[in-house]
Design a protein around this motif. Structure first.
Motif, PDB file in Angstrom:
ATOM      1  N   THR A  12      -2.842   7.749   8.079  1.00 47.04           N
ATOM      2  CA  THR A  12      -2.720   7.662   9.774  1.00 47.04           C
ATOM      3  C   THR A  12      -2.659   9.275   9.853  1.00 47.04           C
ATOM      4  O   THR A  12      -1.624   9.975   9.342  1.00 47.04           O
ATOM      5  N   HIS A  35       0.790   4.486   2.306  1.00 46.99           N
ATOM      6  CA  HIS A  35       0.203   4.881   3.352  1.00 46.99           C
ATOM      7  C   HIS A  35       0.557   6.357   3.620  1.00 46.99           C
ATOM      8  O   HIS A  35       1.917   6.646   3.923  1.00 46.99           O
ATOM      9  N   GLU A  66       0.836  -1.384   0.192  1.00 49.58           N
ATOM     10  CA  GLU A  66      -0.009   0.207  -0.131  1.00 49.58           C
ATOM     11  C   GLU A  66       0.758   1.273  -0.030  1.00 49.58           C
ATOM     12  O   GLU A  66       2.153   1.244   0.283  1.00 49.58           O
ATOM     13  N   LYS A  99      -7.377   7.030  11.796  1.00 48.51           N
ATOM     14  CA  LYS A  99      -6.497   6.323  10.822  1.00 48.51           C
ATOM     15  C   LYS A  99      -7.730   5.767   9.700  1.00 48.51           C
ATOM     16  O   LYS A  99      -8.602   5.607  10.370  1.00 48.51           O
ATOM     17  N   GLY A 100      -7.652   5.566   8.368  1.00 48.40           N
ATOM     18  CA  GLY A 100      -8.621   5.158   7.642  1.00 48.40           C
ATOM     19  C   GLY A 100      -8.251   5.356   6.199  1.00 48.40           C
ATOM     20  O   GLY A 100      -7.113   5.914   5.927  1.00 48.40           O
ATOM     21  N   THR A 101      -9.344   5.273   5.470  1.00 46.10           N
ATOM     22  CA  THR A 101      -9.245   5.553   3.890  1.00 46.10           C
ATOM     23  C   THR A 101      -9.193   7.008   3.715  1.00 46.10           C
ATOM     24  O   THR A 101      -9.803   7.682   4.620  1.00 46.10           O
ATOM     25  N   ASP A 116      -3.537   4.602  -0.044  1.00 46.76           N
ATOM     26  CA  ASP A 116      -4.756   3.620   0.340  1.00 46.76           C
ATOM     27  C   ASP A 116      -5.188   3.864   1.462  1.00 46.76           C
ATOM     28  O   ASP A 116      -6.641   3.731   1.852  1.00 46.76           O
ATOM     29  N   ARG A 117      -4.478   4.186   2.521  1.00 43.98           N
ATOM     30  CA  ARG A 117      -5.005   4.500   4.017  1.00 43.98           C
ATOM     31  C   ARG A 117      -4.115   5.701   4.593  1.00 43.98           C
ATOM     32  O   ARG A 117      -2.757   5.676   3.920  1.00 43.98           O
ATOM     33  N   ASP A 160     -12.573   8.229   4.572  1.00 43.01           N
ATOM     34  CA  ASP A 160     -12.712   8.245   5.932  1.00 43.01           C
ATOM     35  C   ASP A 160     -12.167   9.744   6.458  1.00 43.01           C
ATOM     36  O   ASP A 160     -12.696  10.419   7.144  1.00 43.01           O
TER      37      ASP A 160
END
Ligand SMILES: Nc1ncnc2c1ncn2[C@@H]1O[C@H](COP(=O)(O)OP(=O)(O)OP(=O)(O)O)[C@@H](O)[C@H]1O
Length: 272
Positions: A224, A34, A32, A234-236, A221-222, A239
């Motif tokens: 923090t 991040h 991913e 934390k999330g997409t 992708d995600r 989010d």
């Protein structure tokens, strides 16, 4: 679901009385991109320094590819597959771009350098391979035509790409990018988005510290979010974009997130 490549557990770094990173649990999945975002002084660069081994942690642990690397020095982590760029570029400005990238492949131990100086046929072949791989990495970031130019003579945006090429040339498992879009113009930021996507497609996992939401949102992708050294969310990207705590922590400071929202609203209003 992908396996976890990197995991911190309650990782903490104090500078005297200041807790720059305060008990953060970070999970980065293999493959991913991040994002690590947050206001100025939130602890993002300190976190990257802890992950790369450029700073020792005060407490907590770091697991990388199932090994506990908490006490490993930066060189050992680099050999294990963690490479990084720096917010303030660390290029050899007098040297050609190609040589700067080759540095990312050269062994760092004294004995290996000694053997390299003997220049056995094996060493010469290895050197040719190093040049070839460095050229490939330069091509990958779009700097192929500038291989022979002194790093310091390149435009700033190119120097940022060169720093990425040097970190990426060894095809690391984990690439840590510290504000790669800082100082880039709009077109350069778009090219960076494309580059980060291609790095992902090449199989390298990335942790991206960045203030430019036009780079973070389309690549990650995600995400923090840190605030005052602590994990805020934390999330997409979806989010995070709608998380009221994150919006609150940013909006008060006229931050990147606020600018991004304003730009989006502008785009919505401008839509036919
Ligand atoms: N070497 C150091 N000595 C003392 N304090 C430090 C040191 N490095 C960072 N700090 C402090 O730790 C806190 C977190 O800093 P850090 O640079 O990690 O934040 P950041 O989120 O990367 O900020 P920015 O977005 O502005 O780069 C800040 O208060 C900073 O002043």
């Amino acid at each position: 679901m992908s396996a976890t490549l990197l995991e911190t557990r309650q990782i903490t770094r104090r500078f005297g009385g200041l807790v720059a990173v305060d008990g953060v649990d970070l999970d980065v999945a293999e493959g991913e991109v991040h994002g690590l975002i947050g206001p100025n002084g939130a602890g993002k660069t300190t976190m990257l320094n802890l992950l790369s081994g450029h700073l020792p942690s005060s407490s907590g642990s770091i697991l990388f590819a199932d090994a506990d690397v908490t006490r490993h020095a930066a060189e050992k982590r680099a050999i294990a597959g963690i490479r990084r760029t720096f917010q303030n570029l660390k290029l050899f400005k007098e040297l050609p771009a190609l040589d700067n990238v080759m540095v990312g492949l050269h062994a760092s131990t004294r004995s290996e350098i000694f053997h390299a100086l003997l220049r056995t046929p094996f060493q010469r072949r290895e050197e040719r391979e190093i040049v070839e791989r460095a050229r490939e990495a330069l091509d990958f970031v779009g700097l192929g035509p500038f291989a022979d130019k002194a790093a310091g003579s390149l435009p700033y945006g190119h120097q940022r790409l060169l720093e990425i090429a040097r970190a990426f040339v060894a095809r690391p498992k984990l690439l840590l990018l510290d504000e790669p879009a800082a100082g880039l113009n709009g077109a350069e930021s778009k090219a960076l988005v494309d580059l980060i996507r291609r790095i992902r497609a090449a199989g390298t996992t990335t942790v991206l510290v960045e203030h430019h939401m036009d780079v973070v949102m389309p690549t990650c992708d995600r995400i923090t979010v840190l605030n005052y050294g602590k994990l805020l969310a934390k999330g997409t990207p979806q989010d995070i974009r709608h998380n009221s705590e994150v919006i609150g922590a940013y909006l008060g400071k006229g931050s990147a997130l606020k600018r991004e929202r304003a730009a989006q609203e502008g785009a919505v209003h401008a839509a036919p």
